[in-house]
Every structure is written in structure tokens, then in C-alpha cells.
Design a protein around this motif. Structure first.
Motif, PDB file in Angstrom:
ATOM      1  N   HIS A  74      13.536   7.202 -19.036  1.00 44.20           N
ATOM      2  CA  HIS A  74      13.674   6.016 -18.188  1.00 44.20           C
ATOM      3  C   HIS A  74      15.092   5.466 -18.267  1.00 44.20           C
ATOM      4  O   HIS A  74      15.687   5.088 -17.244  1.00 44.20           O
ATOM      5  N   GLN A  77      17.464   7.777 -16.461  1.00 41.67           N
ATOM      6  CA  GLN A  77      17.269   7.682 -15.021  1.00 41.67           C
ATOM      7  C   GLN A  77      17.829   6.375 -14.479  1.00 41.67           C
ATOM      8  O   GLN A  77      18.452   6.350 -13.408  1.00 41.67           O
ATOM      9  N   PRO A 277       8.922  10.043 -16.534  1.00 38.81           N
ATOM     10  CA  PRO A 277       9.276   9.725 -15.146  1.00 38.81           C
ATOM     11  C   PRO A 277      10.086  10.857 -14.525  1.00 38.81           C
ATOM     12  O   PRO A 277      10.839  11.548 -15.201  1.00 38.81           O
TER      13      PRO A 277
END
Length: 301
Positions: A74, A77, A277
Motif C-alpha cells: 500500500h 503504491q 493491493p
């Protein structure tokens, strides 16, 4: 807990060794051990245990490992999305394509479409065994993979069914007299099949077991090019999903035979992490891959 400790912990689990992690992270081992001890204190749980081979996570450690992977992904990203805000998509995306799958024949088209639409996405295509791809996706070292299987639940993974394909027999020209054959017809036929750990091989072995037979395997191989050459040289026949069987038969002096007794269908799935994710570039590549697989499945034989 902070990001640095989580990063250290994930690296130790990945390498299964404090010593190797110390070398890779360029952190002295006593300092690394202290960071681990602090993390265990924060979690109030023992996270790693020593074994003869190195270290491995406890049950609590495995839970933290999954969360730590997601947290670090996360953060990466978020950083990339902020840096690339307002720009064209940029980043690396890794896609696994198991040999002997319909998607493995799409590798070049996938590369061409991604490059044409999103030239700043760097695509990494890995053609490897299904079991290896499962592990890579689960650990987060690969974004997604297309392979056969995925019938039951697997920890850390999710599966999207792409299609189901019937298995066919590809044999040297003139070696089998019937267009439609049964497994019993293959009792004395030399077969070239994937290794026993391969998902496709498991379906074949299971089908033979239902008719109380064992396949007469003379060689195990994963490479389509080697398989085509072997069939063309009349070394033996093989059993493949229809889309791959057509491609192999077209490149060898071989004939395609429908397997009708029993009919064996294998699911082709897109495998991804169920907790990590997926970056925006990876989501775009996933969409293109689904598009290409859909086109391939809907095209006439």
C-alpha cells in the motif's frame, strides 16, 4: 510498529534467515535481532522460531507477514500514485503464464497491446510451473498469473475463472486411426506429459485413475517447442487443452484427436493475491489480459 521493522520482518521471512537478511538489508545482525525483538514486544507474540534450516514464522508471524506485505505494498503504491498523478501510467507489472495454458500462447500479443496502449508500463512475463507461480503470487513477488486449477480455496489467493477447456490428444500423423478416442485407446501409446507436480498432469492422472489405468509416460516436459519437435519426430503423443493442442499440432507433423471417453475439462483461472493491493498499472494489464483471453476463447477453432 513502524515500516522499517515490518520491512525487516518480511525480508527475514522471505529469506528464511536472519544472516541472509542482514546481508541483503546491510544491517548488522545484532541490530536486526533487536528490531525483531522490539516488534515481538509490540505484538506481544513470538513471531519467528529457529529451525535446522534457519527461521520460520509462527502462526502469529504468518498473520503479521500477510498484513505486513499488504501495508508495505500500500505504501509503495501510494508513493507511486502520488508521483505519477496526472501522468500516463508508469510502472512494472509481472504476469505469470503457466506453460501449456491457453494464455501462454498470448504472451506476444499481451506484450504488443500493453506496449501500444501504455508504453511506459514495463511488462515482466514469467512462464513457469503452476506451483511456482502460485507461490510467487502468494508472496507478492508477482502481480498475477494464469494457470490451470484453482478449483478449491488456497490461502492468500483468489481465482477468477476464465474458461474451461476440453483436453485433446495430439499424436504423430497416422498413428491413431480415429478422430475421437477414449483413454482406453491410449493404453499402449507412448505419452509425453508435464511433470507430476503440474496441475494439468494431475487432471490427466485423475482421469486415467477413474478408468483404472496408468498413462504410459515415456518423457516429461513443459516446453511447447520441445513437445512439438518430439511429436513431429514420432517420439510419442500428448494430452493438452484444446487451444494449446491446436497450436502444437500446427507446428508439428501431428494430428488432433478429440478425447470423448471420458471428456476431461480443466478450468483456466486468473490467480491474484486476496490481500495484497494491485497497482493501477497491474489492474490495467489484468484488464488487457482478460480481454485477450476472451477474444481467444471466442475465436473459431
Amino acid at each position: 510498529m513502524n515500516l522499517r521493522r515490518l520491512k525487516y520482518f518480511v525480508k527475514i521471512v522471505d529469506l528464511e534467515s536472519l544472516t541472509l537478511a542482514s546481508d541483503v538489508l546491510h544491517v548488522a545482525q545484532p541490530a536486526l535481532s533487536q528490531q525483531l525483538a522490539t516488534l515481538e514486544g509490540e505484538c506481544k507474540q513470538k513471531l519467528l522460531v529457529r529451525t535446522q534450516k534457519g527461521v520460520e514464522p509462527t502462526e502469529a508471524g504468518r498473520v503479521l507477514y500477510r498484513h505486513a506485505q499488504a501495508i508495505l505494498r500500500h505504501v509503495e503504491q501510494a508513493r507511486a500514485d502520488v508521483q505519477n498523478a496526472g501522468r500516463s501510467l508508469v510502472g512494472q507489472v509481472s504476469v505469470g503464464l503457466a506453460p501449456g495454458t491457453a494464455a501462454s500462447t498470448l504472451a506476444l500479443r499481451l506484450l504488443q497491446v500493453v506496449q501500444g496502449r501504455h508504453p511506459q508500463i514495463v511488462l515482466h512475463i514469467n512462464e513457469n510451473l503452476g506451483t511456482t507461480l502460485f507461490d510467487a503470487v502468494r508472496k507478492g513477488t508477482m502481480d498475477m498469473a494464469v494457470l490451470y486449477g484453482g478449483e478449491g480455496p488456497a490461502q492468500g489467493l483468489s481465482f477468477d475463472l476464465l474458461t474451461k477447456e476440453a483436453l485433446c490428444v495430439v499424436a504423430p500423423a497416422g498413428s491413431l486411426r480415429k478422430d475421437e478416442i477414449s483413454l482406453q485407446d491410449l493404453g499402449d501409446v507412448d505419452l509425453l506429459l508435464p511433470c507430476s507436480g503440474n496441475q494439468l498432469r494431475r487432471y490427466v492422472d485423475r482421469a486415467f485413475a477413474t478408468v483404472r489405468m496408468a498413462p504410459r509416460v515415456v518423457a516429461e516436459m513443459e516446453s511447447s517447442s520441445t513437445l512439438s519437435a518430439a511429436i513431429g519426430s514420432r517420439v510419442g503423443a500428448t494430452i493438452l487443452p484444446a487451444s494449446v493442442a491446436r497450436a502444437v499440432a500446427a507446428t508439428a507433423n501431428a494430428e488432433l484427436h478429440q478425447l470423448i471417453s471420458p471428456v476431461i475439462e480443466v478450468p483456466l483461472v486468473l490467480c491474484a493475491s486476496d490481500h495484497l493491493p494491485m497497482s493501477e498499472p497491474a489492474q490495467v494489464v489484468r484488464g488487457i489480459l482478460l480481454e485477450l483471453v476472451g477474444e481467444d476463447m471466442s475465436s473459431p477453432a
